[in-house]
Design a protein around this motif. Structure first.
Motif, short mmCIF file in Angstrom:
data_model
loop_
_atom_site.label_atom_id
_atom_site.label_comp_id
_atom_site.label_asym_id
_atom_site.label_seq_id
_atom_site.Cartn_x
_atom_site.Cartn_y
_atom_site.Cartn_z
N THR A 1 0.64 -1.23 0.25
CA THR A 1 -0.21 0.00 0.12
C THR A 1 0.94 1.20 0.16
N ARG A 2 0.39 2.48 -0.02
CA ARG A 2 1.21 3.64 -0.11
C ARG A 2 1.88 3.68 1.34
N GLU A 3 1.22 3.19 2.40
CA GLU A 3 1.60 3.36 3.70
C GLU A 3 2.81 2.39 3.77
N THR A 4 3.04 1.18 3.02
CA THR A 4 3.96 0.01 3.34
C THR A 4 5.39 0.49 2.32
N MET A 5 4.90 1.20 1.27
CA MET A 5 5.91 1.19 0.12
C MET A 5 7.36 1.79 0.68
N ASP A 6 7.48 2.69 1.25
CA ASP A 6 8.85 3.16 1.69
C ASP A 6 9.39 2.18 2.33
N TYR A 7 8.90 1.34 3.47
CA TYR A 7 9.63 0.55 4.17
C TYR A 7 10.06 -0.64 3.39
N TYR A 8 9.10 -0.92 2.17
CA TYR A 8 9.48 -2.04 1.18
C TYR A 8 10.74 -1.64 0.32
N ILE A 9 10.68 -0.29 0.05
CA ILE A 9 11.82 0.27 -0.91
C ILE A 9 13.31 0.29 -0.24
N ALA B 1 13.32 3.11 -9.24
CA ALA B 1 12.35 2.36 -9.98
C ALA B 1 11.51 1.88 -9.29
N LEU B 2 11.49 1.15 -8.25
CA LEU B 2 10.49 0.69 -7.35
C LEU B 2 9.56 1.62 -7.01
N ALA B 3 10.00 3.06 -6.51
CA ALA B 3 8.93 4.15 -6.20
C ALA B 3 8.05 4.38 -7.52
N GLU B 4 8.54 4.42 -8.41
CA GLU B 4 7.85 4.75 -9.68
C GLU B 4 7.01 3.97 -10.03
N LEU B 5 7.52 2.65 -10.08
CA LEU B 5 6.42 1.56 -10.23
C LEU B 5 5.31 1.41 -9.62
N ILE B 6 5.69 1.36 -8.18
CA ILE B 6 4.35 1.33 -7.22
C ILE B 6 3.61 2.40 -7.25
N ASN B 7 4.13 3.85 -7.40
CA ASN B 7 3.30 4.91 -7.31
C ASN B 7 2.23 4.86 -8.55
N ASN B 8 2.77 4.41 -9.83
CA ASN B 8 1.95 4.13 -10.93
C ASN B 8 0.65 3.46 -10.78
N VAL B 9 0.71 2.33 -10.00
CA VAL B 9 -0.33 1.42 -9.61
C VAL B 9 -1.24 2.38 -8.74
N HIS B 10 -0.74 2.90 -7.71
CA HIS B 10 -1.76 3.74 -6.93
C HIS B 10 -2.14 4.88 -7.51
N ASP B 11 -1.47 5.61 -8.40
CA ASP B 11 -2.14 6.69 -9.02
C ASP B 11 -2.97 6.66 -10.25
N HIS B 12 -2.83 5.46 -10.99
CA HIS B 12 -3.37 5.24 -12.36
C HIS B 12 -4.27 4.26 -12.46
N ALA B 13 -3.65 2.78 -11.78
CA ALA B 13 -4.56 1.69 -12.17
C ALA B 13 -5.86 1.66 -11.74
N LYS B 14 -6.32 2.20 -10.71
CA LYS B 14 -7.48 1.94 -10.05
C LYS B 14 -7.94 0.62 -9.81
N SER B 15 -6.91 0.09 -9.29
CA SER B 15 -6.96 -1.51 -8.80
C SER B 15 -7.69 -1.80 -7.73
N PRO B 16 -8.70 -2.76 -7.83
CA PRO B 16 -9.38 -3.20 -6.91
C PRO B 16 -8.47 -3.85 -5.52
N ILE B 17 -7.28 -4.22 -5.90
CA ILE B 17 -6.46 -4.63 -4.70
C ILE B 17 -5.13 -3.79 -4.78
N ASP B 18 -4.48 -4.25 -3.53
CA ASP B 18 -3.31 -3.37 -3.66
C ASP B 18 -2.24 -3.78 -4.65
N SER B 19 -1.24 -3.30 -4.75
CA SER B 19 -0.11 -3.60 -5.56
C SER B 19 0.79 -4.55 -5.14
N TYR B 20 1.25 -5.84 -5.98
CA TYR B 20 2.20 -6.78 -5.42
C TYR B 20 3.47 -6.79 -6.11
#
Length: 193
Positions: free
Chosen positions: A106-114, A136-155
């Motif tokens: 999620t956005r909240e766990t992204m920085d920790y994972y990176i 690279a990881l920040a861009e990939l993950i942010n793109n999911v949250h900013d644009h994908a409109k995914s019903p689930i989090d990113s993996y």
């Protein structure tokens, strides 16, 4: 019982398409017929299995090549899916020392994972500047949250291949896709492409 044989890249595309179908309360047998799984293969399998588990399906995973099944076990794929189909939980460590555990972000766990990923791969790739990995990881993950409109989090799943010195990163979601999202955004502003 529904049996799905996955032998090639096109079979993964079919598996991804099947995520959108309703297989509620079914037994699904997945047979991996490949000799090698890429990080993107792993994430498509992860999404498919988690989605089917949320539909009360029973999943049976087999591999024709014993080494592939050992890899699936080593990266914790089945354990991750079993623990993540109802809520986001973390698998901190896996016996595969060249891979980061599959992670639901999620956005909240992204920085920790990176940060964890950079520290992990710095220990393996000593003396290498991995600063670009954070970007690279920040861009990939942010793109999911900013644009994908995914019903689930990113993996996300990262694998290091020591024989050729590569780190392969795969990020996935079940969203509408960045191109379609941008088109919708532009249409809302009076632009049509």
């Amino acid at each position: 019982m529904i049996t799905l044989l996955v032998k090639s890249r096109s079979d993964y595309s079919k598996l991804y398409d099947l995520i959108r179908q309703d297989f509620s309360n079914q037994e699904i047998r997945i047979i991996l017929g490949q000799n090698f799984l890429t990080p993107s293969d792993v994430l498509i399998l992860t999404q498919f299995i988690i989605h089917q588990l949320t539909q009360n399906c029973d999943i049976y995973l087999e591999a024709q090549n014993p080494a592939v099944f050992e890899y699936v076990k080593a990266i914790g794929l089945l354990d991750f899916c079993q623990k993540n189909h109802s809520e986001s939980t973390e698998i901190n460590e896996i016996p595969s020392f060249t891979a980061m555990p599959i992670k639901r972000l999620t956005r909240e766990t992204m920085d920790y994972y990176i940060n964890s990923t950079q520290i992990y791969f710095e220990s393996i790739c000593q003396g290498k500047d991995l600063g670009v990995l954070n970007i690279a990881l920040a861009e990939l993950i942010n793109n999911v949250h900013d644009h994908a409109k995914s019903p689930i989090d990113s993996y996300v799943f990262c694998q290091y291949y020591p024989n050729n010195g590569e780190i392969i990163i795969a990020v996935s979601d079940l969203g509408i896709g960045i191109p379609y999202s941008v088109i919708l955004l532009c249409k809302g502003k009076g632009r049509v492409f």
